[in-house]
Each structure stands twice: as structure tokens, then as C-alpha cells.
Design a protein around this motif. Sequence first.
Motif, PDB file in Angstrom:
ATOM      1  N   GLY A  26       0.389  -1.178  -0.043  1.00  0.00           N
ATOM      2  CA  GLY A  26      -0.075  -0.337  -0.083  1.00  0.00           C
ATOM      3  C   GLY A  26       1.378   1.462  -0.090  1.00  0.00           C
ATOM      4  N   GLY A  27       1.496   1.217   0.027  1.00  0.00           N
ATOM      5  CA  GLY A  27       3.064   2.582   0.837  1.00  0.00           C
ATOM      6  C   GLY A  27       3.496   3.041  -0.621  1.00  0.00           C
ATOM      7  N   LEU A  28       4.329   1.654  -1.545  1.00  0.00           N
ATOM      8  CA  LEU A  28       4.663   2.387  -2.199  1.00  0.00           C
ATOM      9  C   LEU A  28       4.370   3.230  -2.758  1.00  0.00           C
ATOM     10  CD1 LEU A  28       7.920   1.791  -3.555  1.00  0.00           C
ATOM     11  CD2 LEU A  28       6.837  -0.141  -4.194  1.00  0.00           C
ATOM     12  N   PRO A  29       3.436   2.388  -4.275  1.00  0.00           N
ATOM     13  CA  PRO A  29       2.559   2.698  -4.982  1.00  0.00           C
ATOM     14  C   PRO A  29       1.859   4.050  -4.640  1.00  0.00           C
ATOM     15  CG  PRO A  29       1.353   0.411  -4.498  1.00  0.00           C
ATOM     16  CD  PRO A  29       2.228   1.203  -3.491  1.00  0.00           C
ATOM     17  N   LEU A  30       1.892   4.652  -2.937  1.00  0.00           N
ATOM     18  CA  LEU A  30       0.717   5.955  -2.668  1.00  0.00           C
ATOM     19  C   LEU A  30       2.928   6.371  -2.667  1.00  0.00           C
ATOM     20  CD1 LEU A  30      -1.446   6.689  -1.765  1.00  0.00           C
ATOM     21  CD2 LEU A  30      -0.534   6.948   1.169  1.00  0.00           C
ATOM     22  N   GLY A  31       3.856   6.914  -2.175  1.00  0.00           N
ATOM     23  CA  GLY A  31       4.828   7.483  -2.002  1.00  0.00           C
ATOM     24  C   GLY A  31       5.454   7.345  -3.783  1.00  0.00           C
ATOM     25  N   ILE A  32       5.238   6.598  -4.637  1.00  0.00           N
ATOM     26  CA  ILE A  32       5.379   7.307  -5.962  1.00  0.00           C
ATOM     27  C   ILE A  32       4.426   7.563  -6.573  1.00  0.00           C
ATOM     28  CG2 ILE A  32       5.452   6.097  -8.258  1.00  0.00           C
ATOM     29  CD1 ILE A  32       6.566   3.139  -7.263  1.00  0.00           C
ATOM     30  N   LEU A  33       2.943   7.849  -6.212  1.00  0.00           N
ATOM     31  CA  LEU A  33       1.957   8.859  -6.542  1.00  0.00           C
ATOM     32  C   LEU A  33       2.444  10.625  -6.582  1.00  0.00           C
ATOM     33  CD1 LEU A  33      -0.977   9.637  -8.669  1.00  0.00           C
ATOM     34  CD2 LEU A  33      -1.566   8.794  -5.818  1.00  0.00           C
ATOM     35  N   LEU A  34       3.151  10.374  -5.056  1.00  0.00           N
ATOM     36  CA  LEU A  34       3.478  11.697  -4.247  1.00  0.00           C
ATOM     37  C   LEU A  34       4.154  12.363  -5.245  1.00  0.00           C
ATOM     38  CD1 LEU A  34       3.049  10.487  -0.498  1.00  0.00           C
ATOM     39  CD2 LEU A  34       1.309  12.326  -1.619  1.00  0.00           C
ATOM     40  N   VAL A  35       5.249  11.810  -5.545  1.00  0.00           N
ATOM     41  CA  VAL A  35       5.758  11.663  -6.501  1.00  0.00           C
ATOM     42  C   VAL A  35       5.628  12.912  -7.589  1.00  0.00           C
ATOM     43  CG1 VAL A  35       8.666  11.580  -7.654  1.00  0.00           C
ATOM     44  CG2 VAL A  35       7.774  11.531  -5.431  1.00  0.00           C
ATOM     45  N   LEU A  36       4.834  11.154  -8.374  1.00  0.00           N
ATOM     46  CA  LEU A  36       5.296  11.778  -9.488  1.00  0.00           C
ATOM     47  C   LEU A  36       3.785  13.240 -10.016  1.00  0.00           C
ATOM     48  CD1 LEU A  36       4.450   8.356 -11.260  1.00  0.00           C
ATOM     49  CD2 LEU A  36       6.147   9.395 -11.608  1.00  0.00           C
ATOM     50  N   ARG A  46      -1.748  18.831  -8.835  1.00  0.00           N
ATOM     51  CA  ARG A  46      -1.524  19.379  -8.158  1.00  0.00           C
ATOM     52  C   ARG A  46      -2.653  18.646  -6.590  1.00  0.00           C
ATOM     53  NH1 ARG A  46       2.551  21.048  -5.705  1.00  0.00           N
ATOM     54  NH2 ARG A  46       1.968  22.722  -4.588  1.00  0.00           N
ATOM     55  N   PRO A  47      -4.313  19.040  -7.081  1.00  0.00           N
ATOM     56  CA  PRO A  47      -5.039  19.029  -6.188  1.00  0.00           C
ATOM     57  C   PRO A  47      -4.767  17.569  -6.070  1.00  0.00           C
ATOM     58  CG  PRO A  47      -6.041  19.977  -8.432  1.00  0.00           C
ATOM     59  CD  PRO A  47      -5.071  19.462  -8.302  1.00  0.00           C
ATOM     60  N   VAL A  48      -4.558  16.540  -6.550  1.00  0.00           N
ATOM     61  CA  VAL A  48      -4.272  15.221  -6.159  1.00  0.00           C
ATOM     62  C   VAL A  48      -3.379  14.756  -4.925  1.00  0.00           C
ATOM     63  CG1 VAL A  48      -3.201  12.992  -7.178  1.00  0.00           C
ATOM     64  CG2 VAL A  48      -5.544  13.936  -8.201  1.00  0.00           C
ATOM     65  N   ASN A  49      -2.083  15.874  -5.641  1.00  0.00           N
ATOM     66  CA  ASN A  49      -1.061  15.503  -3.897  1.00  0.00           C
ATOM     67  C   ASN A  49      -1.263  16.248  -3.069  1.00  0.00           C
ATOM     68  OD1 ASN A  49       1.343  17.282  -3.838  1.00  0.00           O
ATOM     69  ND2 ASN A  49       1.828  15.251  -4.704  1.00  0.00           N
ATOM     70  N   LYS A  50      -2.211  16.993  -3.253  1.00  0.00           N
ATOM     71  CA  LYS A  50      -2.504  18.080  -2.295  1.00  0.00           C
ATOM     72  C   LYS A  50      -3.486  16.975  -1.194  1.00  0.00           C
ATOM     73  CE  LYS A  50      -0.913  22.011  -2.323  1.00  0.00           C
ATOM     74  NZ  LYS A  50       0.517  22.679  -0.775  1.00  0.00           N
ATOM     75  N   GLY A  95      -2.041   2.081  10.361  1.00  0.00           N
ATOM     76  CA  GLY A  95      -0.909   2.936  11.428  1.00  0.00           C
ATOM     77  C   GLY A  95       0.907   2.995  10.413  1.00  0.00           C
ATOM     78  N   ALA A  96       1.128   2.052   9.383  1.00  0.00           N
ATOM     79  CA  ALA A  96       2.697   2.059   8.887  1.00  0.00           C
ATOM     80  C   ALA A  96       2.386   2.703   7.268  1.00  0.00           C
ATOM     81  CB  ALA A  96       3.276   0.438   8.916  1.00  0.00           C
ATOM     82  N   ILE A  97       1.182   2.846   6.722  1.00  0.00           N
ATOM     83  CA  ILE A  97       1.501   2.689   5.525  1.00  0.00           C
ATOM     84  C   ILE A  97       1.429   4.047   4.857  1.00  0.00           C
ATOM     85  CG2 ILE A  97      -0.555   3.592   3.363  1.00  0.00           C
ATOM     86  CD1 ILE A  97      -1.337   0.297   4.144  1.00  0.00           C
ATOM     87  N   PRO A  98       1.062   5.391   5.494  1.00  0.00           N
ATOM     88  CA  PRO A  98       1.429   6.062   5.632  1.00  0.00           C
ATOM     89  C   PRO A  98       2.534   6.961   6.266  1.00  0.00           C
ATOM     90  CG  PRO A  98      -0.962   6.548   6.561  1.00  0.00           C
ATOM     91  CD  PRO A  98      -0.164   5.344   6.685  1.00  0.00           C
ATOM     92  N   PHE A  99       3.473   6.484   7.040  1.00  0.00           N
ATOM     93  CA  PHE A  99       4.837   6.591   7.672  1.00  0.00           C
ATOM     94  C   PHE A  99       5.771   5.817   6.424  1.00  0.00           C
ATOM     95  CE2 PHE A  99       8.558   4.527   9.052  1.00  0.00           C
ATOM     96  CZ  PHE A  99       9.161   5.614   9.849  1.00  0.00           C
ATOM     97  N   PHE A 100       5.425   4.620   5.735  1.00  0.00           N
ATOM     98  CA  PHE A 100       5.995   4.548   4.827  1.00  0.00           C
ATOM     99  C   PHE A 100       6.198   5.070   3.345  1.00  0.00           C
ATOM    100  CE2 PHE A 100       7.154   0.662   1.884  1.00  0.00           C
ATOM    101  CZ  PHE A 100       9.000   0.137   1.707  1.00  0.00           C
ATOM    102  N   ALA A 101       4.687   5.475   2.878  1.00  0.00           N
ATOM    103  CA  ALA A 101       4.858   6.319   1.610  1.00  0.00           C
ATOM    104  C   ALA A 101       5.657   7.429   1.954  1.00  0.00           C
ATOM    105  CB  ALA A 101       3.444   6.575   2.316  1.00  0.00           C
ATOM    106  N   ARG A 102       5.603   8.463   3.264  1.00  0.00           N
ATOM    107  CA  ARG A 102       6.896   9.428   3.344  1.00  0.00           C
ATOM    108  C   ARG A 102       8.129   8.929   2.273  1.00  0.00           C
ATOM    109  NH1 ARG A 102       4.506  13.759   2.084  1.00  0.00           N
ATOM    110  NH2 ARG A 102       2.444  14.137   3.102  1.00  0.00           N
ATOM    111  N   LEU A 103       8.591   7.628   3.470  1.00  0.00           N
ATOM    112  CA  LEU A 103       9.656   7.155   2.994  1.00  0.00           C
ATOM    113  C   LEU A 103      10.388   7.112   1.342  1.00  0.00           C
ATOM    114  CD1 LEU A 103      10.487   5.087   6.511  1.00  0.00           C
ATOM    115  CD2 LEU A 103      10.941   6.984   5.994  1.00  0.00           C
ATOM    116  N   LEU A 134      13.296   4.823 -11.563  1.00  0.00           N
ATOM    117  CA  LEU A 134      13.518   5.635 -10.219  1.00  0.00           C
ATOM    118  C   LEU A 134      13.639   4.501  -9.114  1.00  0.00           C
ATOM    119  CD1 LEU A 134       9.635   7.497 -10.627  1.00  0.00           C
ATOM    120  CD2 LEU A 134      12.549   7.653 -11.055  1.00  0.00           C
ATOM    121  N   LEU A 135      12.770   3.293  -9.393  1.00  0.00           N
ATOM    122  CA  LEU A 135      12.549   1.760  -8.668  1.00  0.00           C
ATOM    123  C   LEU A 135      13.840   1.374  -7.789  1.00  0.00           C
ATOM    124  CD1 LEU A 135       9.556   0.758  -8.552  1.00  0.00           C
ATOM    125  CD2 LEU A 135      10.094   1.871  -6.938  1.00  0.00           C
ATOM    126  N   PRO A 136      15.241   1.195  -9.498  1.00  0.00           N
ATOM    127  CA  PRO A 136      16.621   0.431  -9.203  1.00  0.00           C
ATOM    128  C   PRO A 136      17.473   1.424  -8.826  1.00  0.00           C
ATOM    129  CG  PRO A 136      14.825  -0.167 -11.486  1.00  0.00           C
ATOM    130  CD  PRO A 136      14.418   0.860 -10.374  1.00  0.00           C
TER     131      PRO A 136
END
Length: 318
Positions: A26-36, A46-50, A95-103, A134-136
Motif C-alpha cells: 500500500g505504501g509504495l504506490p502511494l509514495g510514487i504517486l506523491l512524487v509523480l 496539484r489537487p491530487v497531490n494535495k 498505521g504504517a502505510i502513511p509512514f512508509f509512503a513518506r519514506l 526510479l525504483l532501481p
Amino acid sequence: MQPLLEQGTVDTLYMVLWATFVTVLGGLPLGILLVLTDKGGLLQNRPVNKVVGAIVNVGRSLPFIILLIALIPFTTFVVGTFIGPTAMIVPLAIGAIPFFARLVETAIREVDHGLVEAVQAMGGGIPTIVRKVLLPQALPSLVSGVTTTVIVLIGYSAMAGAVGGEGLGSKAVTYGYQRFDTTFMLVTVVVLVVIVTVVQLIGDGVVRLSPAGAARPEAVLPRPRLRPSKNSPDLLSRRLPLHPKEALFVRKNIKLTAGVAATAALALGLSACGTSSDPSSSKDSAGAADKPSSSPRPRRRTPTSSTTSRTTWPRRRA
């Protein structure tokens, strides 16, 4: 004491491993989405990112013990109960998905943007850039993030023992705190420290073994095949299909090289003209011409015929 510790350790590892698996999914796609979707990203929105950023911030700001109690109805709906190690996987993962998404977001932002632009110039799409660039490139940082997340989940699982979850936290609260058994409490703490240390050592070893800079622009996309030119089938005259940006770059380099060559030729011509017009050099050359030659003069030949009074002298060799 030993059977209780063994059962608590097995339950803790069971909860942490399954919660880590769900967290990474759950956190890996969420973090990639925040960057893209961020400003300047490949999918700038910007709306989706916010909205996604706000959800992640809310999930990170809640203390886990409060989140654990608030998710009791949802846990009961998903698992059927809110007591036991299987039921604790749901709040641990949420509880850990948001934490890992920021990492993940932090790790991907460290990737060189020039490499992404190079792959785009070679015709790579967004899935190719994410999967092969990006991932490698962010793999060591992602492994460190997973290690940190596992250690955080171990602490969360100890807190889950106070609300009906099994594991070392439940054993420490039930047999150590409520029965005032200080020895059992200290042993439980030592076991948790050993588990965290082993997890950290494994994560550091994987980071050292992970290849650094695994993705290169020439390794991301397949190299185009050589095709012969229309005029000559010679191998030296074969050319590769160039991207418009690459063709513009080549033309600029050719113009720059031609300008440098012309400037160098002009400088050489001016220096040659200055050397030939130098009076000191002309005097030296004239004096060298007036000096007699140090080579011995050839001997005179005797006339071969008595009838000719003309003496024939040998010609000097040039």
C-alpha cells in the motif's frame, strides 16, 4: 517463562511480517504517486497531490493506540474479530502505510532528475521510468525504509498487546506488569531488543549488497539496430535513428567543433606570418647563407681528352 516467551515471539513475528507485506503493497504506490503528481513531476496534478498528502499527514499524526481503538469496528468488519494476532494486522498496516509512503517519497526524490530526462529523450514512458529508473536507483534507500518500518511495527505490536493483541507486548503487560514480575518484564525487553538488532543488521546487509546506480540510460531501453544509409552500404557509413533533441545536440556540437578548428587554423597562420616577417630571423638566415660551407670541396678532374682544352668540373650535389 520460556513457553510464554516463545509463543509471544512467534505471535509478534507473525503480526509484524504480514503487516510489513501489506504496508509495502500500500505504501509504495502511494509514495510514487506523491512524487509523480508533485510540481514538476511526470504526472503533475496539484489537487491530487494535495489530497493524497493530506490523507498521509492525518494518518501519521494519529497516535497508534488511539488509531487502534478507532479501527475496532473496521477490524471486526474485515476479520470478524478485534482480538488476536490476525486482527492486529489490520490496524498495524493502516498505521504504517502513511509512514512508509513518506519514506518512499523521500527515497525517490533523491534520484537524479537528469537520468529521468535522458530516458525520456530516448523514448521511455512513465511505466518504464518508474520500473527501470526510479525504483532501481532508489533501491538502497527503499530497503532502509523497509527496515525502519519493520522496527516501528515491532513497537506498534507491543502496544497492540494492551488492547487484546497477542505477542510479547501482551505477555509483558499480563505477566510482567499486572503480576509485578520485574524479571519477566526485563527478559521481554531483552527479547525485543534482540529482535530489533537482528532486523537492523539484516537491513544493513541488504543495503550493502544492493547495486548502486543499477539503471543507466543505455541499459533502460534496447539499443536500436544499425541500418545502412541509402548512398553507401559500408559499415562505417551506417547511422542510428536520432531523436530530434539528440539531432539538435549533434548539430550544435558540429558547429562548435568547426568554429574551434577555424580559430585554431587562423591562429597558426598568424603565428607563421609573424615568424617569417621577423627581421632577426631573416638576418640569421642571410648570415647562414654567407658562411662558407664546412663540407670539403670535390677534387678537380683531369681532362679525359687532350684535344679539348675545356676543363669539366663536377656538379655539386644539392
